[in-house]
Design an enzyme around this catalytic site. Sequence first.
Site, PDB file in Angstrom:
ATOM      1  CG  ASP A 343      -1.946  -0.910   1.317  1.00  0.00           C
ATOM      2  OD1 ASP A 343      -2.269  -1.412   0.247  1.00  0.00           O
ATOM      3  OD2 ASP A 343      -2.499  -1.133   2.399  1.00  0.00           O
ATOM      4  CG  ASP A 669      -4.867  -0.377   5.217  1.00  0.00           C
ATOM      5  OD1 ASP A 669      -5.599  -0.773   4.295  1.00  0.00           O
ATOM      6  OD2 ASP A 669      -4.318   0.744   5.210  1.00  0.00           O
ATOM      7  CG  ASP A 673      -6.970  -4.435   1.923  1.00  0.00           C
ATOM      8  OD1 ASP A 673      -7.472  -4.298   0.797  1.00  0.00           O
ATOM      9  OD2 ASP A 673      -6.418  -3.509   2.543  1.00  0.00           O
TER      10      ASP A 673
HETATM   11  P1  ATP Z   1      -3.418   2.920   0.084  1.00  0.00           P
HETATM   12  O1  ATP Z   1      -4.180   1.764  -0.476  1.00  0.00           O
HETATM   13  O2  ATP Z   1      -2.086   3.126  -0.461  1.00  0.00           O
HETATM   14  O3  ATP Z   1      -3.471   2.997   1.566  1.00  0.00           O
HETATM   15  P2  ATP Z   1      -5.131   5.137   0.002  1.00  0.00           P
HETATM   16  O4  ATP Z   1      -5.096   5.219   1.468  1.00  0.00           O
HETATM   17  O5  ATP Z   1      -4.870   6.384  -0.727  1.00  0.00           O
HETATM   18  O6  ATP Z   1      -4.169   4.131  -0.576  1.00  0.00           O
HETATM   19  P3  ATP Z   1      -7.916   4.767   0.151  1.00  0.00           P
HETATM   20  O7  ATP Z   1      -7.846   5.062   1.585  1.00  0.00           O
HETATM   21  O8  ATP Z   1      -8.743   3.668  -0.353  1.00  0.00           O
HETATM   22  O9  ATP Z   1      -6.509   4.522  -0.445  1.00  0.00           O
HETATM   23  O10 ATP Z   1      -8.344   6.121  -0.554  1.00  0.00           O
HETATM   24  C1  ATP Z   1      -8.687   6.176  -1.889  1.00  0.00           C
HETATM   25  C2  ATP Z   1      -9.166   7.558  -2.247  1.00  0.00           C
HETATM   26  O11 ATP Z   1     -10.346   7.840  -1.512  1.00  0.00           O
HETATM   27  C3  ATP Z   1      -8.186   8.667  -1.865  1.00  0.00           C
HETATM   28  O12 ATP Z   1      -7.325   8.950  -2.902  1.00  0.00           O
HETATM   29  C4  ATP Z   1      -9.105   9.827  -1.598  1.00  0.00           C
HETATM   30  O13 ATP Z   1      -9.412  10.506  -2.790  1.00  0.00           O
HETATM   31  C5  ATP Z   1     -10.360   9.180  -1.089  1.00  0.00           C
HETATM   32  N1  ATP Z   1     -10.400   9.209   0.368  1.00  0.00           N
HETATM   33  C6  ATP Z   1      -9.481   8.730   1.228  1.00  0.00           C
HETATM   34  N2  ATP Z   1      -9.866   8.884   2.489  1.00  0.00           N
HETATM   35  C7  ATP Z   1     -11.082   9.469   2.444  1.00  0.00           C
HETATM   36  C8  ATP Z   1     -12.013   9.862   3.429  1.00  0.00           C
HETATM   37  N3  ATP Z   1     -11.791   9.697   4.718  1.00  0.00           N
HETATM   38  N4  ATP Z   1     -13.155  10.440   3.015  1.00  0.00           N
HETATM   39  C9  ATP Z   1     -13.412  10.594   1.710  1.00  0.00           C
HETATM   40  N5  ATP Z   1     -12.576  10.231   0.750  1.00  0.00           N
HETATM   41  C10 ATP Z   1     -11.414   9.680   1.082  1.00  0.00           C
END
Ligand code: ATP
Length: 943
Positions: A343, A669, A673
């Site tokens: 990730d 996480d 997953d």
């Molecule tokens: P990774 O898989 O590397 O942890 P990540 O944390 O960026 O990646 P997600 O948490 O699934 O992946 O987030 C995907 C997308 O969703 C982000 O790029 C953002 O645009 C949006 N996002 C993340 N957190 C939030 C939130 N709390 N509320 C609304 N949108 C969010």
Amino acid sequence: MALETLPSPATAWHTLEADKSVLLLESDRDSGLTTKQVEERLQTYGANELVEKAGRTSLGIFIDQFKNIMLVMLIAVALVSGAIDIRKGDFPKDAIAIFVIVLLNGILGYVQESRAEQALAALKRMATPKVRVIRNGTVMEVAGRQIVPGDVMLLEAGVQVAADGRLLEAQNLQVRESALTGEAEGVIKHAELELEKDASLGDRLNLVFHGTEVIQGRAKVLVTSTGMQTELGKIATLIQGIESEDTPLQRRMGQLGNVLVTGSLILVAIVVAFGVITTGWSKFEELLEVSLSMAVAVVPEGLPAVITVTLALGTQRMVKRNALIRKLPAVETLGSVTTICSDKTGTLTQNKMVVQVVSTASDTLQVTGEGYAPNGAFKRNASSDSMIQVSEYGELQKLLLACTLCNDALLQQKKGEWIIIGDPTEGALLSLAGKGNYDQAEWTHKLPRIAEVPFSSERKRMSVVCEVTQNAKESDLDGVNHLQESGYLMFTKGSPELTLECCTSIQIGKDIQSLDDEQRDRILQENNRLAGQGLRVLGFAYRPTLSLPEGDFNESEEQHLIWIGLVGMLDAPRPEVRQAVQRCREAGIRAVMITGDHQLTAKAIAENLGISKEGDRVLIGRELEELTQPELEQEVDHVSVYARVSPEHKLRIVQALQAKGHFVAMTGDGVNDAPALKQADIGIAMGITGTDVSKEASDMILLDDNFATIVAATEEGRVVYTNIRRFIKYILGSNIGEVLTIAAAPLLGLGGVPLTPLQILWMNLVTDGLPALALAVEPAEPNVMRRPPYDPRESIFARGLGSYMIRVGIVLAIFTIALMGWAYGYTTNFHPEGLDADRWKTMVFTTLCLAQMGHALAIRSNTQLTIELNPFSNPFVLASISLTTVLQLMLIYVPPLQRFFGTHILSFTEIMVCLGFSTLMFVWIELEKLFIRWRASKALALR
Ligand code: ATP
């Protein structure tokens, strides 16, 4: 009210109204219990722990030790040898000694296994999750075992429920109760229900149960029972947190044991048959004794113990480097990883978000300030001094309000430091709002949340609906149009592309206009520009409504929104990851980034960290969906970044990589997953940010969530495997040498058995066992992370191990047989005062032991000569060799030991001769290394 008056654990909570339950448990919906109440209840109810139904009793573990086929054979040897001695009128010393050793072995195995179980239990405690509760009116995180009845517990997607409870509030709550009811589908729960008394467990939709998993939504729960009083406690068949399965190697060693026992029985039959044919029945007894010695010699009695200790030490070393092993096979197989899928957020980056930029239709603003502290300002450009007044800026007001309300995190100041509870992305937004003087408590009071569609990695956005109270209407908020006339406000935030799709208008200044294609393009371009700088970008939108939709509020409501703007936040890469990626490359391991974030953000960070190189592709979730599995398999070797992916894509990526022959470690996480973690060869969960569900599915947990820790664990895995191979070579080589030497005695026509079973056991357990243990802690060879990974499916005897064992066994036998021939002639002809004619046997015994000391010294490295190694880099080898040599000399010169082990005093010359012959073994192995080097340099020259 006194504690005794609290309701009994058998109360049918599902029949009660939520408020009634709160009253009965003397708790408070909003402020929870007080510290004093918690302390009292902990005394009364005890810790919230399940008393595990032990898998095996102590006696069971002890008895299991004797189920080993090698030990059964030893017992048989003891019985036959005892019978022979008694028939001869001798004291059955060997038999008794073998029994003692078998018993000791059993006790040792028992101690080791119980310790290993305790250690696993301790590791399991380290992995137990924290629970969010409200106590004394504050939200805090406490250890699961500290929960008491009456606690108000907060649940969100991914959490494993830590106790049984009555729902007080629930938003789209869906729980997987398979641990309890076997039902794999999620169950939707509601707080407002009151149910019939006879509702079955699966139908109690207003309760949540310990051990079940929240797969969606959020809830506030009143804890009703803890520990063994919970439904899970009642059935007490615990899902083991950490499994203590055998590693592939342990299994293969078990098989090897069978082969060795069968092999030795065949050998015994051959020697006896051959002896009887050539010499007749007169020598049967002697032949039988030779056979018994051979049977003992062929079995590596010390090996299982050394392997167990090595794996246990491996897990300890890994934990020191922040990698918590949950399934023992991972220790051994980690070294074979060829691809690490990681990730981005939190693993490759620090997960400490700081908003840098806000971009709306009117302007792009820089945001100053550090960390989560809500102190900073909005500026037109970074170098300018002129700060923006939020009140003059309609879009900014609306944006900051959305940041405050469409948010599940909490920003708190503790000991002067600003910390967040919850998702760092949301924490950064609260800090941003604070910089514009938006206080979370104040605004959630003015605009309380009454409905929501939670965030999920699949949807990549979240929405909330807030009621506009009179208080809010009276606020002096120019930019927040519609505040006066609307009953409710809906706020949405998430991935800019997906949020923009839900918008039909845009706020410009204080006005609202319909959103045209040109504006859409401009927003997307700005999004790409910010993402290209490695920023994580979120889009914001809102919609006023007069009334709430009928029925459940769901994502179909996310339409006709008004676009507010973009927020770009920096999540700096972890400084140590760059080097870790470089080490992976040298070690033949490919690092791949899999993220839900935007492709340009992902690419910028991947390039910065060295994960992505020239010619590598970025594959987006949408593109991946269009590929068939065989097409994806064609792609996987060229893709180093997967962006905007959902958890189910991860599963396909692992499968495709595995189909291409890769051995995959995959991090995860989130709650969804879990399937990918299970499918991966090594599933890795995050210790800090990981959900309980992902931890449950993993083989290993990163205590610090850090990518560099995976690389460190891989290195440890390689060291463990190399050391295991090293002492297997060492121990089995010696066994072969012993067997051949014993078999040679009758063939050469020497009278008597050179080694008694007792002496052989001594060698296998002590003089081979101690140096083998020392070899198990040999530090990493310098090239351990500069060579490609080995195939995890390869046989333990692959890459020359099998041939080495046989070769070295034969060489050891040749030297010892040569000595035996000489010593027999010399000692039977030469009898100085006090010296026995059977001294040749003790010389054979001593030579074998000493030769193994030289072997231990030389085998520390496959390529470096012993003089090139630092003798103190593993002081245990020198110490064990010295100790073993002294013990061996004691066996010869201390009279009671001498009598017990049946040895004979040797003269100084004889000891020196033994030493001379033994040294040949050391010289041979050093010469082998020189030969290997010479061959390698010749091969290089020919290329
Ligand atoms: P990774 O898989 O590397 O942890 P990540 O944390 O960026 O990646 P997600 O948490 O699934 O992946 O987030 C995907 C997308 O969703 C982000 O790029 C953002 O645009 C949006 N996002 C993340 N957190 C939030 C939130 N709390 N509320 C609304 N949108 C969010």
